[in-house]
Design an enzyme around this catalytic site. Structure first.
Site, PDB file in Angstrom:
ATOM      1  N   ASP A  45      -3.811  -2.305   7.102  1.00  0.00           N
ATOM      2  CA  ASP A  45      -2.562  -2.685   6.243  1.00  0.00           C
ATOM      3  C   ASP A  45      -2.578  -1.129   5.131  1.00  0.00           C
ATOM      4  O   ASP A  45      -3.444  -0.944   4.361  1.00  0.00           O
ATOM      5  CB  ASP A  45      -2.962  -3.751   5.166  1.00  0.00           C
ATOM      6  CG  ASP A  45      -2.021  -4.016   4.015  1.00  0.00           C
ATOM      7  OD1 ASP A  45      -0.593  -4.090   4.326  1.00  0.00           O
ATOM      8  OD2 ASP A  45      -2.021  -3.581   2.952  1.00  0.00           O
ATOM      9  N   TYR A  50       1.261   3.918  -1.061  1.00  0.00           N
ATOM     10  CA  TYR A  50       0.261   4.123  -1.207  1.00  0.00           C
ATOM     11  C   TYR A  50      -0.238   5.794  -1.191  1.00  0.00           C
ATOM     12  O   TYR A  50      -1.378   6.479  -1.256  1.00  0.00           O
ATOM     13  CB  TYR A  50      -0.991   3.696  -0.239  1.00  0.00           C
ATOM     14  CG  TYR A  50      -0.712   2.100  -0.402  1.00  0.00           C
ATOM     15  CD1 TYR A  50      -0.547   1.528  -1.598  1.00  0.00           C
ATOM     16  CD2 TYR A  50      -1.557   1.321   0.443  1.00  0.00           C
ATOM     17  CE1 TYR A  50      -0.430   0.015  -1.505  1.00  0.00           C
ATOM     18  CE2 TYR A  50      -1.577  -0.127   0.560  1.00  0.00           C
ATOM     19  CZ  TYR A  50      -0.976  -0.658  -0.603  1.00  0.00           C
ATOM     20  OH  TYR A  50      -1.080  -1.799  -0.617  1.00  0.00           O
ATOM     21  N   LYS A  75       4.511  -0.823   4.162  1.00  0.00           N
ATOM     22  CA  LYS A  75       5.318  -1.515   3.372  1.00  0.00           C
ATOM     23  C   LYS A  75       6.617  -0.474   2.944  1.00  0.00           C
ATOM     24  O   LYS A  75       6.034   0.509   2.706  1.00  0.00           O
ATOM     25  CB  LYS A  75       4.765  -2.108   2.035  1.00  0.00           C
ATOM     26  CG  LYS A  75       3.550  -2.776   2.478  1.00  0.00           C
ATOM     27  CD  LYS A  75       2.781  -3.326   0.936  1.00  0.00           C
ATOM     28  CE  LYS A  75       1.580  -3.892   1.777  1.00  0.00           C
ATOM     29  NZ  LYS A  75       0.438  -2.904   1.913  1.00  0.00           N
ATOM     30  N   HIS A 108       7.778  -4.154  -0.174  1.00  0.00           N
ATOM     31  CA  HIS A 108       6.404  -4.188  -0.880  1.00  0.00           C
ATOM     32  C   HIS A 108       6.773  -5.098  -2.331  1.00  0.00           C
ATOM     33  O   HIS A 108       5.796  -5.314  -2.654  1.00  0.00           O
ATOM     34  CB  HIS A 108       6.422  -2.724  -1.346  1.00  0.00           C
ATOM     35  CG  HIS A 108       4.993  -2.511  -1.831  1.00  0.00           C
ATOM     36  ND1 HIS A 108       4.399  -1.266  -1.410  1.00  0.00           N
ATOM     37  CD2 HIS A 108       3.954  -3.142  -2.422  1.00  0.00           C
ATOM     38  CE1 HIS A 108       3.152  -1.389  -1.781  1.00  0.00           C
ATOM     39  NE2 HIS A 108       2.871  -2.413  -2.554  1.00  0.00           N
TER      40      HIS A 108
END
Ligand code: A2P
Length: 296
Positions: A45, A50, A75, A108
């Site tokens: 994931d 990120y 996401k 997200h």
């Protein structure tokens, strides 16, 4: 060893335990992904926000595990919401991840103050699903009210809602809503990292040190983290513990050889404090729009 599979509302199967890479630096991420896949993880994931999608792709490639054997989830970030923007965000994601398709693509954040853009983003996900570019779609950090608002605009029920969920914040009402609507509950911070991340606010109590969890851990010969992951597994949730440490990556996958009793599950459920540790997803959160996702 492989993780048991959970079946999403469209029949697609998802390994119940995956590797999370939130706050994993770019340098650490490829190694963590490669280590996890070598141990038997088959679900990763990540998220555009990120900043490590490229390294996730590298880790998968380096592992030698065929791409089609890995369940890959990412996401779309809030600043890429809107119909055309989200289609473009998908193109950015697949280029960085070095893949043609994504197994699970989710929004997200709900962004209630920009909800028409959130809806347009979700409709773009539904188109990608219809076109076979993603195997399932979903959301993250949605509350019951926000799921209701989304449902006014779309017939495609999210396959997953990924939310803060650990013994100190287990969201029983939201879980019941998910069950009633065929949405899989996916836990972020499943071992309560949000209760002890450095720099995430004062006055937190690390769930890892909880007396009840420590007692159950001692009785089962497992760690508190393993007990929490087993609790998720036995209650049918998807969990994505984050670690960049090879021993802890392995430990978090070594949870398929023991069972918690019904009493132990009830004792863990009773730890819920009903207080969120992460950001409030129903707030305006305009600052989220300031993070832009680079081109591939
Ligand atoms: P590290 O990456 O150094 O292992 P969560 O996924 O619930 O947010 O938790 C992530 C946090 O928990 C990270 O700080 C991670 O650090 C730490 N962690 C991961 N696995 C374990 C474990 N088995 N025992 C203790 N801490 C862990």
């Amino acid at each position: 060893m492989s993780a048991p599979l959970l079946t999403l509302n469209n029949g697609v199967e998802l390994p119940a335990v995956g590797l999370g890479v939130f706050q994993s630096s770019a340098q650490e991420t490829a190694d963590a992904v490669e280590t996890a896949l070598s141990i038997g993880y088959r679900h990763i994931d990540t998220a555009a926000a990120y900043g490590n999608e490229r390294e996730v792709g590298q880790g998968i490639r380096r592992s030698g595990v065929p791409r089609e054997n890995v369940f890959l989830e990412t996401k779309i970030w809030a600043s890429d919401y809107g119909h055309d923007e989200t289609l473009h965000a998908f193109d950015k994601a697949i280029a960085k991840l070095d893949t043609d398709t994504i197994d699970l693509l989710i929004l997200h954040q709900p962004m209630p103050a920009y909800f028409s853009r959130t809806v347009a983003a979700y409709q773009a996900l539904a188109e990608l699903y219809e076109a076979g570019r993603v195997r399932a779609i979903g959301v993250s950090n949605f509350t019951e009210e926000l799921l209701d608002r989304l449902a006014e605009w779309t017939d495609t029920v999210p396959a997953v809602n990924q939310v803060e969920l650990h013994p100190y914040f287990s969201q029983p009402e939201l879980q019941a809503y998910h069950r009633a609507h065929g949405i899989l509950t996916q836990a972020w911070s499943p071992i309560g990292g949000i209760t002890f991340y450095p720099g995430w606010g004062e006055g937190r109590h690390s769930v890892m040190d909880d007396q009840t969890l420590q007692r159950i851990a001692a009785g089962t010969g497992k760690s508190a983290a393993q007990v929490m992951l087993r609790w998720h597994l036995q209650q049918g949730r998807s969990a994505i513990p984050k670690s960049t440490n090879p021993e802890r990556i392995a430990q978090n996958f070594d949870i398929f050889d023991f069972e918690l009793s019904a009493d132990q599950l009830v004792a863990i459920d009773a730890l819920d404090r009903g207080v969120r540790n992460g950001p409030d997803p129903t707030a305006d959160n305009a600052r989220y729009m300031e993070l832009t996702i680079p081109e591939a």
